[in-house]
Design a protein around this motif. Structure first.
Motif, PDB file in Angstrom:
ATOM      1  N   GLY A  70     -11.589   0.013   3.336  1.00  0.00           N
ATOM      2  CA  GLY A  70     -10.120  -0.644   3.142  1.00  0.00           C
ATOM      3  C   GLY A  70      -9.591  -1.334   4.419  1.00  0.00           C
ATOM      4  N   ILE A  71      -9.866  -0.879   5.665  1.00  0.00           N
ATOM      5  CA  ILE A  71      -9.594  -1.666   6.897  1.00  0.00           C
ATOM      6  C   ILE A  71     -10.500  -2.934   6.727  1.00  0.00           C
ATOM      7  CG2 ILE A  71      -9.886  -1.578   9.499  1.00  0.00           C
ATOM      8  CD1 ILE A  71      -9.176   1.500   9.315  1.00  0.00           C
ATOM      9  N   ALA A  72     -11.507  -2.784   6.327  1.00  0.00           N
ATOM     10  CA  ALA A  72     -12.478  -4.114   6.368  1.00  0.00           C
ATOM     11  C   ALA A  72     -11.961  -5.134   5.327  1.00  0.00           C
ATOM     12  CB  ALA A  72     -14.008  -3.726   6.069  1.00  0.00           C
ATOM     13  N   THR A 129      -7.186  -3.097  -0.906  1.00  0.00           N
ATOM     14  CA  THR A 129      -6.825  -3.817   0.013  1.00  0.00           C
ATOM     15  C   THR A 129      -7.205  -5.272   0.010  1.00  0.00           C
ATOM     16  OG1 THR A 129      -8.619  -3.489   1.510  1.00  0.00           O
ATOM     17  CG2 THR A 129      -6.996  -2.056   1.748  1.00  0.00           C
ATOM     18  N   LEU A 130      -8.310  -5.620  -0.506  1.00  0.00           N
ATOM     19  CA  LEU A 130      -8.653  -6.996  -0.726  1.00  0.00           C
ATOM     20  C   LEU A 130      -7.872  -7.852  -1.849  1.00  0.00           C
ATOM     21  CD1 LEU A 130     -10.318  -9.627  -0.080  1.00  0.00           C
ATOM     22  CD2 LEU A 130     -12.053  -8.592  -1.774  1.00  0.00           C
ATOM     23  N   VAL A 164     -16.011   1.611  -2.286  1.00  0.00           N
ATOM     24  CA  VAL A 164     -15.908   0.295  -3.061  1.00  0.00           C
ATOM     25  C   VAL A 164     -14.442   0.019  -3.361  1.00  0.00           C
ATOM     26  CG1 VAL A 164     -16.778  -1.239  -4.809  1.00  0.00           C
ATOM     27  CG2 VAL A 164     -18.155   0.269  -3.462  1.00  0.00           C
ATOM     28  N   ARG A 165     -13.603   0.900  -4.067  1.00  0.00           N
ATOM     29  CA  ARG A 165     -12.457   0.618  -4.629  1.00  0.00           C
ATOM     30  C   ARG A 165     -11.399   0.623  -3.515  1.00  0.00           C
ATOM     31  NH1 ARG A 165     -11.142   4.789  -9.526  1.00  0.00           N
ATOM     32  NH2 ARG A 165      -9.877   2.860 -10.027  1.00  0.00           N
ATOM     33  N   LEU A 224       0.864  -1.047   0.025  1.00  0.00           N
ATOM     34  CA  LEU A 224       0.033  -0.036   0.073  1.00  0.00           C
ATOM     35  C   LEU A 224       0.871   1.336   0.059  1.00  0.00           C
ATOM     36  CD1 LEU A 224      -2.656  -1.048   2.482  1.00  0.00           C
ATOM     37  CD2 LEU A 224      -3.054  -0.626   0.297  1.00  0.00           C
ATOM     38  N   SER A 225       1.962   1.305   0.560  1.00  0.00           N
ATOM     39  CA  SER A 225       2.831   2.457   0.832  1.00  0.00           C
ATOM     40  C   SER A 225       3.533   2.732  -0.473  1.00  0.00           C
ATOM     41  CB  SER A 225       3.691   2.202   1.867  1.00  0.00           C
ATOM     42  OG  SER A 225       3.296   2.244   3.236  1.00  0.00           O
ATOM     43  N   ALA A 226       4.021   1.554  -1.098  1.00  0.00           N
ATOM     44  CA  ALA A 226       4.840   1.458  -2.257  1.00  0.00           C
ATOM     45  C   ALA A 226       4.271   2.076  -3.404  1.00  0.00           C
ATOM     46  CB  ALA A 226       5.417   0.154  -2.625  1.00  0.00           C
ATOM     47  N   ILE A 227       2.577   1.705  -3.478  1.00  0.00           N
ATOM     48  CA  ILE A 227       1.987   2.256  -4.791  1.00  0.00           C
ATOM     49  C   ILE A 227       1.190   3.567  -4.499  1.00  0.00           C
ATOM     50  CG2 ILE A 227       1.703  -0.155  -5.504  1.00  0.00           C
ATOM     51  CD1 ILE A 227      -1.131  -0.092  -4.548  1.00  0.00           C
ATOM     52  N   GLY A 228       1.578   4.131  -3.082  1.00  0.00           N
ATOM     53  CA  GLY A 228       0.699   5.327  -2.770  1.00  0.00           C
ATOM     54  C   GLY A 228      -0.811   5.145  -2.698  1.00  0.00           C
ATOM     55  N   ALA A 229      -1.111   4.201  -2.361  1.00  0.00           N
ATOM     56  CA  ALA A 229      -2.591   3.786  -2.154  1.00  0.00           C
ATOM     57  C   ALA A 229      -3.264   4.722  -1.092  1.00  0.00           C
ATOM     58  CB  ALA A 229      -2.797   2.234  -1.880  1.00  0.00           C
ATOM     59  N   THR A 230      -4.607   5.003  -1.011  1.00  0.00           N
ATOM     60  CA  THR A 230      -5.239   5.456  -0.076  1.00  0.00           C
ATOM     61  C   THR A 230      -5.843   4.490   0.763  1.00  0.00           C
ATOM     62  OG1 THR A 230      -5.131   7.659  -1.154  1.00  0.00           O
ATOM     63  CG2 THR A 230      -6.946   7.207   0.583  1.00  0.00           C
TER      64      THR A 230
END
Length: 553
Positions: free
Chosen positions: A444-446, A519-520, A513-514, A433-439
């Motif tokens: 996402g926690i779910a 994260t999934l 949703v995205r 998640l950090s490497a691709i700069g995801a939010t």
């Protein structure tokens, strides 16, 4: 034989170490965030002792990318705006009227007097006093049509011209309306993004929704009203004479000169005269087009006042460079090849269709192209975001502990090895998640919580298979080897179908949703990797050291 070559072990644990290295900055979130903000400020505005001190709180040789927190975790403002694209059709017809009028004046002997009539928005009606000259009038006006500059509208013209009695009716074609809608939304997105980026917010979400709507989510901003005021700010567009071009920012550009960087050419600076020749307020339109050689270009048009100034300047400065500046950045610096009277011109270069469209967007970015109606607005306070983070932490911890206890009680030593792999799995998820700069959002926690449960599912399949193999009186080494081999197909089938679902959610969904899908999907990749490779490597290392005659799973 139960064996993993040394090079495979190095690759497996090297990838794990790399993932944990990228995840590590998130353990020191505020410190790394302070470092990143200081580095950005130094690059944009120069170094100061305070900024250098802030940049030094985190080693520069370590990764400094963080998992960005979404609106529901950091707090901020949410807007859903509808762009009134019909406004642009009327402006386009208003812009066409001078061209239609001037073209018909050249055949006045055949068409008579020319008068514009009142009409519905997006339609230009022109009455001629000699209806018998309608055929000539239609031919002249149709000659003004330009090709539609879009991949979907190739081969079509931008206007359709018809005669109704003594009136000429001009309106945009369906292909041009679609292209105009896309350009209008793209222009609105570009303007909003530039305005939001100016205040230094982290990872805003600005994206198109459907045909004519824009979703705007800005973490860290005070309120929706503040965001609406920010979006309404007008960009500053100016046209300057170029003094010189340089590869570094000049220390002293000279009296009444300014130095601005190039937007597209890295490391290129332009020294310009401080006083602009024409300002963006005098630009009425800019559209992608094709030049006489059929190459993509950009046409622009000034109002009468700007046209006079522009025509006079180009006549006196043929061969010179002329910089187009947007928010103190040079977006283009074409050479004046000839005098450009009439207040309209063309920018040519090595453009693709997409690049010429983008340049036209930037040229028109001085103001929003159409009115925006805000259909939905929400302000999310930082306290609510903090509560969401705390709730997410509790959910992850509860799920994590429950899975660890279950695996330990169910599979003993093998379950403890699976728990180690599970911990590494969570670290690798945050590293990706950090490497691709995801939010990271609350959904996402779910997705992470769901991944925790799915991660042990693969290990359960392997361990149960090993139990079955042990019942056939096979040795422990062969039972472990066959357990992994025979469980692999079931692991891949289950995770591939879930990954396909995550991909569809990401492609078709939006917003929360995205966030869940990201994260999934990443969790599935890391789960399969840790279950098939990491857990097996740990078991092989343990087996090589102990060489047990029997094992209990």
């Amino acid at each position: 034989m139960l064996h993993i070559p040394l090079w495979k072990r190095v690759v497996i644990f090297g990838l794990v170490a790399l993932g944990l290295l990228f995840a590590m900055p998130n353990l020191f979130y505020s410190r790394v965030e302070q470092h990143n903000d200081a580095v950005s400020a130094i690059e944009a505005q120069g170094a100061t002792p305070e900024r250098e001190a802030a940049a030094g709180v985190w080693p520069s040789w370590l990764p400094s990318t963080l998992v960005n927190l979404g609106l529901d975790l950091r707090g901020g403002a949410h807007l859903l705006a509808e762009v009134q694209v019909e406004d642009v059709y009327e402006e386009r017809m208003n812009g066409y009227w001078p061209e239609v009028r001037d073209a018909l004046r050249e055949v006045r002997d055949e068409v008579g007097t020319i008068r514009r009539q009142d009409s519905e928005p997006g339609v230009l009606r022109v009455r001629i006093s000699r209806p018998e000259g309608m055929a000539t009038a239609l031919e002249v006006v149709r000659a003004l049509a330009r090709p539609v500059v879009s991949l979907s509208g190739a081969g079509s013209n931008d206007i359709e011209v018809a005669g109704q009695g003594d009136e000429i009716v001009v309106q945009l074609t369906d292909a041009e309306r679609r292209a105009t809608d896309n350009r209008t939304l793209q222009q609105s997105l570009e303007i909003i993004r530039r305005r939001v980026d100016e205040v230094g917010t982290r990872e805003p979400t600005i994206q198109r929704q459907g045909e004519d709507r824009i979703l705007i989510q800005v973490p860290g901003i005070g309120s929706a009203d503040e965001l609406k005021e920010l979006i309404g700010t007008t960009a500053k567009l100016t046209f300057h004479p170029v003094v010189r071009r340089t590869s570094e920012p000049p220390d002293n550009p000279g009296a009444r000169n300014v130095a601005y960087p190039s937007m597209d050419e890295e490391g290129v600076w332009y020294v310009l005269e401080e006083t602009p020749v024409v300002s963006g307020e005098e630009l009425t339109d800019a559209q992608p087009a094709f030049d006489q050689n059929g190459s993509p270009s950009v046409t622009f048009r000034f109002n009468p006042s700007g046209g006079r100034k522009f025509g006079q300047y180009t006549a006196e400065n043929v061969g010179s460079l002329f910089a187009i500046v947007l928010d103190e950045e040079v977006i283009s610096a074409p050479q004046i090849r000839e005098a450009i009277p009439g207040g309209s011109g063309q920018i040519t270069g090595s453009f693709s269709v997409e690049e010429s469209t983008q340049l036209a967007v930037l040229l028109r970015a001085g103001a929003l192209p159409a009115e925006m109606t805000f259909l939905e607005e929400r302000t999310i306070g930082p306290e609510l975001g903090a509560d969401s983070i705390e709730a997410g932490k509790i959910a992850c911890i509860v799920a994590f502990v429950a899975v660890l206890v279950f695996m330990g009680l169910s599979y003993g030593w093998f379950g403890l090895l699976a728990n180690v792999a599970l911990i590494l799995n969570i670290g690798m998820i945050f590293g990706l998640l950090s490497a691709i700069g995801a939010t990271l959002t609350l959904p996402g926690i779910a997705g992470i919580v769901l991944t925790i449960g799915m991660a042990v599912d693969a290990n359960v399949l392997v361990f149960e298979r090993i139990r079955e193999e042990l019942k056939t009186a096979r040795g422990p080494s062969r039972a472990i080897e066959l357990g992994y081999e025979k469980a692999l197909s079931a692991i891949l089938d289950a995770n591939i179908t879930t990954f396909i679902t995550a991909t569809i959610l990401f492609l078709m969904g939006s917003g929360p949703v995205r966030g869940f899908a990201v994260t999934l999907g990443l969790g599935i990749l890391t789960s399969v990797f840790t279950a098939v490779f990491v857990t097996r490597a740990l078991i092989v290392i343990w087996f090589d050291r102990r060489r047990p005659k029997t094992i209990e799973v």
